[in-house]
Write a protein that holds these residues in place. Structure first.
Motif, PDB file in Angstrom:
ATOM      1  N   UNK A 492     -14.216  -5.597  13.958  1.00 37.80           N
ATOM      2  CA  UNK A 492     -12.261  -4.624  13.738  1.00 37.80           C
ATOM      3  C   UNK A 492     -11.289  -4.749  14.730  1.00 37.80           C
ATOM      4  N   UNK A 493      -9.947  -5.202  14.684  1.00 38.27           N
ATOM      5  CA  UNK A 493      -9.534  -5.649  16.188  1.00 38.27           C
ATOM      6  C   UNK A 493      -8.627  -4.634  15.643  1.00 38.27           C
ATOM      7  N   UNK A 494      -7.002  -4.255  15.182  1.00 35.85           N
ATOM      8  CA  UNK A 494      -6.537  -3.388  15.385  1.00 35.85           C
ATOM      9  C   UNK A 494      -5.721  -2.933  13.658  1.00 35.85           C
ATOM     10  N   UNK A 495      -5.339  -1.855  13.429  1.00 36.99           N
ATOM     11  CA  UNK A 495      -4.119  -1.702  13.121  1.00 36.99           C
ATOM     12  C   UNK A 495      -2.988  -1.416  13.313  1.00 36.99           C
ATOM     13  N   UNK A 496      -1.776  -1.774  12.052  1.00 35.73           N
ATOM     14  CA  UNK A 496      -0.227  -1.726  12.654  1.00 35.73           C
ATOM     15  C   UNK A 496       0.342  -0.916  12.398  1.00 35.73           C
ATOM     16  N   UNK A 497       1.517  -0.826  13.421  1.00 33.17           N
ATOM     17  CA  UNK A 497       2.880   0.893  12.931  1.00 33.17           C
ATOM     18  C   UNK A 497       3.048  -0.331  11.408  1.00 33.17           C
ATOM     19  N   UNK A 498       3.892   0.564  10.773  1.00 32.43           N
ATOM     20  CA  UNK A 498       5.233  -0.183   9.500  1.00 32.43           C
ATOM     21  C   UNK A 498       6.144   0.303   9.865  1.00 32.43           C
ATOM     22  N   UNK A 499       6.982  -0.222  10.078  1.00 28.26           N
ATOM     23  CA  UNK A 499       7.977   0.174  11.141  1.00 28.26           C
ATOM     24  C   UNK A 499       9.417  -0.393  10.068  1.00 28.26           C
ATOM     25  N   UNK A 500      10.615   0.675   9.422  1.00 30.56           N
ATOM     26  CA  UNK A 500      11.562   0.370   9.035  1.00 30.56           C
ATOM     27  C   UNK A 500      12.790   0.635  10.348  1.00 30.56           C
ATOM     28  N   UNK A 501      13.824   0.053   9.876  1.00 34.36           N
ATOM     29  CA  UNK A 501      15.082   0.315  10.212  1.00 34.36           C
ATOM     30  C   UNK A 501      16.099   0.754   9.000  1.00 34.36           C
TER      31      UNK A 501
END
Length: 527
Positions: A492-501
């Protein structure tokens, strides 16, 4: 305003007017990097924005918090499950109308699922229904209907499974389980979902205009059973270039900037005084990982696999390639997934990794192959190059092998692929979506893991039919320890944040729980 807009849509005079301030007054303007090609949820595995806004499902997966969701009643106001876990009885809401005025009945539900399983449809989401009795026979063309689908009366649907499956309700909340009207869809034939005239759902928005490779315009459904949306219109523009997308957003021609569509713009928006307070972020329920094929030496030895785990500096990759916007993952389940619990941390320790290689009989290091696909995004080749350099410290002499996608998929399906890095996002919120996909007896081979652990196979099958949620979650957590620690079968590596402006005028914008950029805009408002 609505009548005037319809006239403009009918005459095609929309390209400039749609962007004017007057027309944007109560319209949300979003983007998508590709044309979805169809609104038919049975004919896509990627583009769900149209289905999530035009159609409804028996059950819905509702975002309840950052990376969190709950299954709630949709077109079915309630349901009963038999004691043996095989029979689901859904009681439909009364007087739900399709966009063309037709009233929803149980026959529409039976038709929708039978259409998906009908081999003539060539649907792409059939796996969400294969647990239904008679589904395989229908898919194989050996039956003219699905024995496990029955309309008991106009408001009641009975679905019988071949065996208990704890994640079945979660599957029915997936976009592919969107419900269609029989008469309309049969009349539309293979044109269903391709134009506004051939699209019909029960959802909060109605498709009014579809300009290929340019845009889709949706209009509020005044008769929506949950109540009319706050928005009058939803404009979805096709914008593939990240710089163009940023220009459109900063010139107030787009209301929502999805950083997943333009990740290179992340530092700019997070550092811009004008925008940094207008960023909405939540965990993406998905996981980046590295595959290890145990049929490929030296990965047949668990000590080598453990050494590979420990020789990758995952935080550096997250920081360098994804601007640090995420979290290291140590298990099979990413944060936000049902049953998730933090797993035992995997230490970055190239010295210990080198000791393990020596113990496994490779005191002078060992050669390995890292596979990548020529047509994929450069982020995969960038990650491979970073990992190639990192694992060298432990003694792995990594060679990057580039193939075309067809060769890669064929090798993976045959269980013969080299180690590769990829990402998996939740299709539905249940651990089975991850464990069965990668570590069931069939998944372990067709995904190129070949982790032939009978105890893991048996536990995954057992978990599918368990009815006690707490016991089921505990089993998945125990499985994580065995797969990641004991078998060292997964990196396993990582999970990302999902960002919106979002533009200041946008209100009630909530990052969806899942791993997609697609979402329902029913609750969003603009000022």
């Amino acid at each position: 305003m609505t009548r005037k807009l319809n006239l403009l849509l009918a005459t095609g005079l929309t390209s400039l007017m749609l962007l004017s301030p007057a027309f944007a007054e109560n319209m949300l303007r979003v983007s998508y990097p590709e044309d979805p090609k169809s609104a038919d949820a049975q004919m896509t595995t990627d583009f769900y924005t149209l289905p999530l806004n035009i159609f409804d499902r028996l059950v819905e997966s509702e975002t309840t918090g950052p990376g969190q969701s709950a299954l709630v009643p949709g077109l079915a106001e309630r349901w009963d499950v038999s004691d043996d876990g095989l029979t689901y009885t859904f009681h439909l809401r009364k007087d739900v109308k399709f966009h063309n005025g037709a009233v929803l009945t149980a026959d529409d539900v039976v038709y929708t699922f039978d259409r998906m399983l009908n081999p003539a449809t060539k649907a792409l989401n059939t796996d969400i229904l294969t647990f239904i009795a008679g589904a395989e026979e229908r898919l194989d063309g050996k039956a003219d209907s699905v024995s496990g689908l029955k309309a008991l009366d106009d408001q009641t649907v009975q679905i019988t499974l071949t065996k208990p499956y704890a994640a079945f309700l979660a599957l029915l909340a997936a976009p592919g389980a969107s419900i269609y009207n029989r008469a309309f869809t049969e009349a539309a034939g293979d044109q269903f979902g391709l134009t506004p005239e051939t699209t019909n759902g029960t959802g909060p928005f109605i498709l009014r205009d579809y300009t290929l490779n340019d845009s889709e315009m949706l209009e509020a459904n005044d008769d929506y059973w949950r109540g009319r949306p706050k928005l009058d219109r939803l404009l979805i523009r096709v914008v593939s270039d990240p710089d163009t997308l940023r220009m459109l957003f900063e010139s107030d021609e787009i209301d929502v900037f999805d950083m997943d569509f333009a990740p290179t713009q992340t530092p700019y928006f997070y550092g811009a005084d004008q925008w940094k307070d207008h960023i909405v972020s939540g965990p993406r329920v998905g996981i980046y990982y590295y595959n290890i094929n145990q049929l490929k030496k030296p990965f047949d030895d668990p000590r080598v696999r453990k050494a590979f785990q420990m020789s990758i500096d995952r935080q550096t990759i997250l920081d360098k390639n994804f601007y640090g916007k995420g979290k290291l993952e140590d298990g099979v389940m990413p944060r936000g997934l049902r049953c998730y619990a933090p797993a035992e941390p995997i230490a970055y320790d190239p010295v210990k990794a080198k000791e393990l290689l020596t113990e496994a009989g490779y005191p002078d290091g060992v050669e390995i192959n890292l596979q990548q696909v020529s047509s994929w995004s450069s982020r995969w080749s960038d990650m491979n190059q970073i990992i190639q350099a990192q694992v060298a410290e432990a003694g792995f002499k990594a060679k990057i092998i580039t193939t075309d996608e067809a060769a890669y998929l064929a090798a993976r399906k045959a269980g013969d692929s080299d180690a590769y890095t990829q990402v998996w996002s939740a299709d539905f919120n249940d651990p089975d979506n991850f464990f069965y996909t990668f570590f069931s007896e069939t998944g372990s081979k067709t995904r190129g893991y070949n982790n032939n652990d009978p105890e893991v196979f048996a536990a995954i099958e057992k978990a599918r039919g368990m009815t006690d949620p707490a016991e089921r979650c505990k089993l998945y957590q125990d499985l994580t320890a065995r797969i990641v620690d004991t078998d060292a079968a997964w990196v396993p590596l990582f999970s990302l944040d999902h960002s919106f402006v979002v533009q200041p005028r946008v209100k009630h914008f909530i990052v969806p729980w899942n791993g997609w950029s697609d979402m329902s805009y029913y609750n969003v408002e603009v000022e």
